[in-house]
Write an enzyme that holds these catalytic residues in place. Structure first.
Site, PDB file in Angstrom:
ATOM      1  N   GLU A  71       0.834  -1.212   0.000  1.00  0.00           N
ATOM      2  CA  GLU A  71       0.000   0.000   0.000  1.00  0.00           C
ATOM      3  C   GLU A  71       0.868   1.262   0.000  1.00  0.00           C
ATOM      4  O   GLU A  71       0.536   2.261  -0.631  1.00  0.00           O
ATOM      5  CB  GLU A  71      -0.939   0.018   1.215  1.00  0.00           C
ATOM      6  CG  GLU A  71      -1.886  -1.170   1.307  1.00  0.00           C
ATOM      7  CD  GLU A  71      -2.716  -1.408   0.069  1.00  0.00           C
ATOM      8  OE1 GLU A  71      -2.856  -0.494  -0.773  1.00  0.00           O
ATOM      9  OE2 GLU A  71      -3.201  -2.544  -0.091  1.00  0.00           O
TER      10      GLU A  71
ATOM     11  N   GLU B  77       0.286  -1.444  -9.185  1.00  0.00           N
ATOM     12  CA  GLU B  77       0.342  -2.587  -8.271  1.00  0.00           C
ATOM     13  C   GLU B  77       1.774  -3.082  -8.046  1.00  0.00           C
ATOM     14  O   GLU B  77       2.003  -3.922  -7.178  1.00  0.00           O
ATOM     15  CB  GLU B  77      -0.511  -3.747  -8.808  1.00  0.00           C
ATOM     16  CG  GLU B  77      -2.001  -3.461  -8.878  1.00  0.00           C
ATOM     17  CD  GLU B  77      -2.605  -3.025  -7.549  1.00  0.00           C
ATOM     18  OE1 GLU B  77      -2.027  -3.334  -6.489  1.00  0.00           O
ATOM     19  OE2 GLU B  77      -3.649  -2.336  -7.580  1.00  0.00           O
TER      20      GLU B  77
ATOM     21  N   HIS C  65     -12.506  -8.672  -5.138  1.00  0.00           N
ATOM     22  CA  HIS C  65     -12.487  -7.893  -6.376  1.00  0.00           C
ATOM     23  C   HIS C  65     -13.660  -8.188  -7.312  1.00  0.00           C
ATOM     24  O   HIS C  65     -13.878  -7.442  -8.255  1.00  0.00           O
ATOM     25  CB  HIS C  65     -11.165  -8.116  -7.120  1.00  0.00           C
ATOM     26  CG  HIS C  65      -9.971  -7.708  -6.309  1.00  0.00           C
ATOM     27  ND1 HIS C  65      -9.542  -8.405  -5.202  1.00  0.00           N
ATOM     28  CD2 HIS C  65      -9.114  -6.658  -6.430  1.00  0.00           C
ATOM     29  CE1 HIS C  65      -8.475  -7.815  -4.681  1.00  0.00           C
ATOM     30  NE2 HIS C  65      -8.190  -6.757  -5.402  1.00  0.00           N
TER      31      HIS C  65
HETATM   32  O1  X8Z Z   1      -5.904  -6.391  -3.416  1.00  0.00           O
HETATM   33  C1  X8Z Z   1      -4.715  -6.350  -3.218  1.00  0.00           C
HETATM   34  C2  X8Z Z   1      -4.087  -5.197  -2.437  1.00  0.00           C
HETATM   35  C3  X8Z Z   1      -4.786  -3.920  -2.651  1.00  0.00           C
HETATM   36  S1  X8Z Z   1      -4.547  -3.289  -4.239  1.00  0.00           S
HETATM   37  C4  X8Z Z   1      -4.121  -5.499  -0.957  1.00  0.00           C
HETATM   38  N1  X8Z Z   1      -3.935  -7.372  -3.624  1.00  0.00           N
HETATM   39  C5  X8Z Z   1      -4.482  -8.525  -4.325  1.00  0.00           C
HETATM   40  C6  X8Z Z   1      -5.393  -9.353  -3.442  1.00  0.00           C
HETATM   41  O2  X8Z Z   1      -5.401  -9.168  -2.226  1.00  0.00           O
HETATM   42  O3  X8Z Z   1      -6.113 -10.211  -3.962  1.00  0.00           O
HETATM   43  C7  X8Z Z   1      -2.496  -7.452  -3.489  1.00  0.00           C
HETATM   44  C8  X8Z Z   1      -2.105  -8.773  -4.066  1.00  0.00           C
HETATM   45  C9  X8Z Z   1      -3.298  -9.328  -4.763  1.00  0.00           C
HETATM   46 ZN    ZN Z   2      -2.619  -2.631  -4.632  1.00  0.00          ZN
END
Ligand code: X8Z
Ligand code: ZN
Length: 642
Positions: A395, A422, A525
Site C-alpha cells: 500500500e 500494483e 475484487h
Molecule cells: O488487493 C490487493 C491489495 C490492494 S490493491 C491489498 N492485492 C491482491 C489481493 O489481495 O487479492 C495485493 C495482491 C493481490
Molecule cells: Zn494494490
C-alpha cells in the site's frame, strides 16, 4: 458539502467548460498558424477541464473514504449524485467536436484517456452506481452463526470441540479479516478448514450472484454505447498492451513449468500431512488446504518444509520483536525514505486506519489518494504478521506513486497503467526480503544470517506468495472477460469457474459446488468490480523493476543487454540489498512522476532500458527454487501435473 451545492457547482462548471471549442477559426492565417491557434484554444479549454476534474476527484475520493470507513445513507446518496454529475460532464465533454489530428500529443492523450471507456446514459449511470454499491456492500456483511452452524461444526470437531473457540451461536464474523485468517491456521483439521471455506462461500456467493448478471448487462450496454464489443475490452484497453488476451497466456506458458513443480511439491507435502483420503496424489489440490481462502497465496504453507536442523521462522522472529502495527508501518516508511523517497505526510498519520477492530466497513487493504494537499491514507485491518508486513509495503508503494505524480495535471494523476501501480510496493518488498535487510530489521538473527538454507527459505517464502498469485489472477480475469463476452452464462458461472481452476492451476473445490453458489463472488475484487489482470502483469513488472533497481544500486546505472558496465558486481537478485540507495529512489521517482502522461513503455524504458515486459527477471530470481523443486521431485519421486 451539501448535496445540492455540489450538484449546482458542477452544473455551473458544465455550462462554462463544455463545448468552448466549437467555434471555427478565422481563415486569413497559414495552416501552421491555424493549428497553433487551435492548440492554444484547446489548451485553454483543457485547463478548465483540469479544474473540473480536480474538483470531481477530490469530492469522489472523500466520499469513497467515508463509504469505506463510516458508511451511511446520506454519503451513499451524495456519491450517487456526484457519480451521475461526473458522468454527465464526461458525456458532454466527449461529445465536443475536436480536430484530433491538430492536437499536441499530450492534448490528444488527455482526451483519449478521458473519453475512453463506457458511456452511460443518466438512467444507466444511476442504476450502475446503485448496483455496484450493493454488490460491494454484500462482501462487507457480517456472517452471524446460528445454532445449526455450530452444530455442524461440533459434529466435525468430535475430538476437539474447542479448537474454533471463536464460533458459537450469535457470534458474528467478517469474511475479511476474520474467516480469511482462520483459513491460514495450520492447527485446524481438513474438515474444519472445509467448514470455514464452505461457510464463507455459501454465505456471500449467492448474494453476489443475485446482482452480478445485471451488473454485467449494464456495463456491457454502456460499453457498446461507446463502440466497444463489451466491458472486458474496456478493462483490457486500460493496460495499453497490444493483444493482451494472447499476451497473458504467452507469459503464463513461460512460467507454467515453475508453477507445475511448485504445485507438485505442495501437493506432496499436503499428502504427507493429510493423507490420501483427503488429497489425491495425482489430482488437483482441494482449495481449502492451501492456507488461503482463495488459494492465491500459499506462503503460510512454508511450515511444511524442513530446512535442516536450524529452523528459520520469520513470523516467530517478528512476534519476538514486540512491535505494534504502527512500528511495521514505520519500518516500511524507513525503507522508502532510505531510497530518498518522501516520508508519509502528517495527514497520512492522522487519518490512516491500520489496526484490526477499527470498525471500518472495508477491511481489504487500500491506499487512498484524497487529491488534496498531502492527503494520502492507508486503510488496513492489520495484525503483526509477515503477510500484513507485505501489505503495508504494497500500500505504501501506491502512496509513493500518488505523491510522485501529484504535480501532473489531474487527467494524468494515475499510474502508467494499473499493473504498474500494483508493482511499486512489491518491487520494494523484494528488496525487503533479502537477508541483509531482514537482519537490519532484526527479523533475522546474526546466526540465522549465516544459515546455509537461508536463501532457499526466503526464496520459497516469496515463491509461495507470488507464483500461485499469477495463476489465480489469470483465472479471475479470463473468467470475467468470458462473462462479459457472453461465453460464460449465469447458469454456468460456477461450473466454468472451477473448470478454469482445474485447467490453469490444478485446484478443485472441497466438494461438488452447484450453480446455487457463485464461488468467484466470494473474492473481494468480484463484488468490488475491480479488474484483476493488473496483479498478473504486476507479478512480472515488479521483478523487472527490482532487477533494474538492483543494478542501479550496485553499478549506479541500469544495465541493458547491449550496454553493460565493465565494473559491476554480479550479485544474485535475491541477495540484492537496495536499502539506502538514493540513486534507486531517484530512478523510480523518474518513472513514477510521469503518471499516465505517457504510454507505460516510455517510463519503463527509463527504468529498465527496454520497452516490453518479459518473464526473464522472474525466471532468474526463482531459478534456485526451480532447481530445488526439481531436486525434490526427483528425490521423492513426486508426481507432477494433475
Ligand atoms: O488487493 C490487493 C491489495 C490492494 S490493491 C491489498 N492485492 C491482491 C489481493 O489481495 O487479492 C495485493 C495482491 C493481490
Ligand atoms: Zn494494490
Amino acid at each position: 458539502m451539501d448535496k445540492k451545492i455540489i450538484v449546482s457547482c458542477l452544473i455551473i462548471f458544465l455550462v462554462i467548460h463544455v463545448n468552448v471549442i466549437r467555434s471555427d477559426i478565422d481563415e486569413p492565417f497559414t495552416v501552421q498558424d491555424q493549428i497553433e491557434m487551435y492548440q492554444d484554444k484547446v489548451e485553454h479549454w483543457l485547463r478548465e477541464l483540469d479544474m473540473d476534474l480536480r474538483e470531481f476527484n477530490k469530492l469522489a475520493a472523500s466520499l469513497t473514504w467515508k463509504l469505506a470507513t463510516t458508511p451511511d445513507d446520506s454519503t451513499a446518496e451524495h456519491a450517487m449524485e456526484l457519480g451521475v454529475a461526473r458522468n454527465k460532464w464526461k458525456n458532454q465533454v466527449c461529445a465536443s467536436r475536436v480536430r484530433k489530428y491538430w492536437l499536441k500529443p499530450n492534448q490528444k492523450r488527455m482526451l483519449n484517456l478521458l473519453c475512453r471507456g463506457p458511456r452511460f446514459t443518466e438512467e444507466l449511470s444511476r442504476l450502475h452506481i446503485e448496483i455496484m454499491g450493493k454488490l460491494a456492500q454484500t462482501y462487507n456483511d457480517e456472517l452471524c452463526f446460528t445454532n445449526d452452524d455450530t452444530k455442524t461444526l461440533q459434529n466435525i470437531n468430535k475430538h476437539d470441540q474447542n479448537i474454533l473457540k471463536v464460533i458459537y451461536p450469535g457470534r458474528c464474523l467478517y469474511g475479511e479479516p476474520d474467516l480469511e485468517r482462520l483459513m491460514k491456521r495450520n492447527d485446524l483439521t481438513a474438515k474444519q478448514l472445509k467448514w470455514i471455506w464452505t461457510t464463507w462461500h455459501n454465505f456471500v456467493g449467492p448474494k453476489v450472484k443475485e446482482l452480478y448478471p445485471l451488473s454485467i448487462k449494464i456495463q456491457n450496454l454502456a460499453a457498446r454505447n461507446n463502440g466497444y464489443e463489451d466491458m472486458g475490452e474496456i478493462w483490457r484497453e486500460e493496460l495499453e498492451i497490444q493483444n493482451l488476451e494472447n499476451e497473458v497466456f504467452n507469459l503464463y506458458e513461460q512460467i507454467k513449468p515453475l508453477y507445475i513443480l511448485l504445485h507438485a511439491v505442495i501437493r506432496f507435502k499436503l499428502l504427507q500431512k493429510y493423507g490420501p483420503s483427503v488429497i489425491d496424489p495425482k489430482g488437483p489440490i482441494p482449495i481449502h488446504l492451501l492456507g488461503n481462502m482463495w488459494g492465491q497465496d500459499w506462503s503460510t504453507l512454508i511450515y511444511l518444509f524442513d530446512f535442516g536442523y536450524k529452523k528459520i521462522n520469520l513470523q516467530a522472529n517478528l512476534d519476538k520483536k514486540n512491535w505494534t502495527v504502527i512500528d511495521m508501518v514505520t519500518a516500511a516508511e524507513d525503507m522508502y525514505t532510505s531510497l530518498g523517497l518522501p516520508r508519509m505526510t502528517d495527514k497520512f498519520w492522522k487519518y490512516s486506519i491500520f489496526q484490526e477492530n477499527s470498525n471500518t466497513s472495508v477491511c481489504h487493504g487500500t491506499a487512498a489518494n484524497l487529491y488534496d494537499t498531502d492527503d494520502f491514507r492507508m486503510l488496513l485491518c492489520a495484525k503483526l504478521t509477515m503477510e500484513d508486513f507485505y501489505v503495508v509495503h504494497h500500500e505504501m508503494g501506491h502512496i509513493e506513486y500518488y505523491m510522485a505524480y501529484q504535480n501532473q495535471r489531474p487527467m494524468f494523476q494515475e499510474g502508467a497503467n494499473s499493473a504498474f501501480h500494483e508493482s511499486v510496493g512489491d518491487a520494494i518488498m523484494y528488496g525487503v526480503m533479502v537477508p541483509q535487510h531482514l537482519h537490519r530489521l532484526s527479523l533475522l538473527s546474526d546466526s540465522e544470517l549465516f544459515t546455509k538454507s537461508l536463501d532457499h527459505y526466503l526464496l520459497l517464502q516469496q515463491a509461495l506468495l507470488k507464483i500461485p498469485e499469477i495463476a489465480f489472477s489469470l483465472i479471475v480475469d479470463k473468467y470475467r472477460w468470458d462473462i462479459f463476452k457472453g461465453k460464460i452464462k449465469p447458469k454456468d458461472y460456477n461450473k466454468k469457474y472451477w473448470e478454469l481452476n482445474l485447467k490453469l492451476r490444478g485446484i478443485k473445490p472441497p466438494e461438488f459446488r452447484s450453480e446455487k453458489y457463485f464461488d468467484a463472488g466470494a473474492k473481494f475484487h468480484i463484488p468490488d468490480n475491480t479488474p484483476y489482470i493488473r496483479y498478473f502483469l504486476g507479478g512480472f513488472i515488479q521483478l523487472e523493476i527490482f532487477n533494474s533497481l538492483c543494478k542501479i544500486s550496485l553499478c549506479g546505472k541500469i544495465q541493458t543487454e547491449n550496454i553493460s558496465s565493465s565494473y559491476c558486481p554480479n550479485i544474485p537478485l535475491h541477495r540484492c540489498d537496495i536499502y539506502g540507495s538514493k540513486k534507486v529512489g531517484k530512478k523510480l521517482e523518474e518513472m513514477m512522476k510521469l503518471g499516465s502522461s505517457q504510454h507505460w513503455s516510455y517510463g519503463f524504458q527509463i527504468l529498465t532500458g527496454k520497452d516490453y515486459i518479459t518473464t526473464k527477471p522472474f525466471l532468474e530470481y526463482y531459478q534456485p527454487i526451480y532447481k530445488l523443486l526439481k531436486y525434490l521431485v526427483k528425490t521423492y519421486n513426486i508426481t507432477v501435473g494433475w
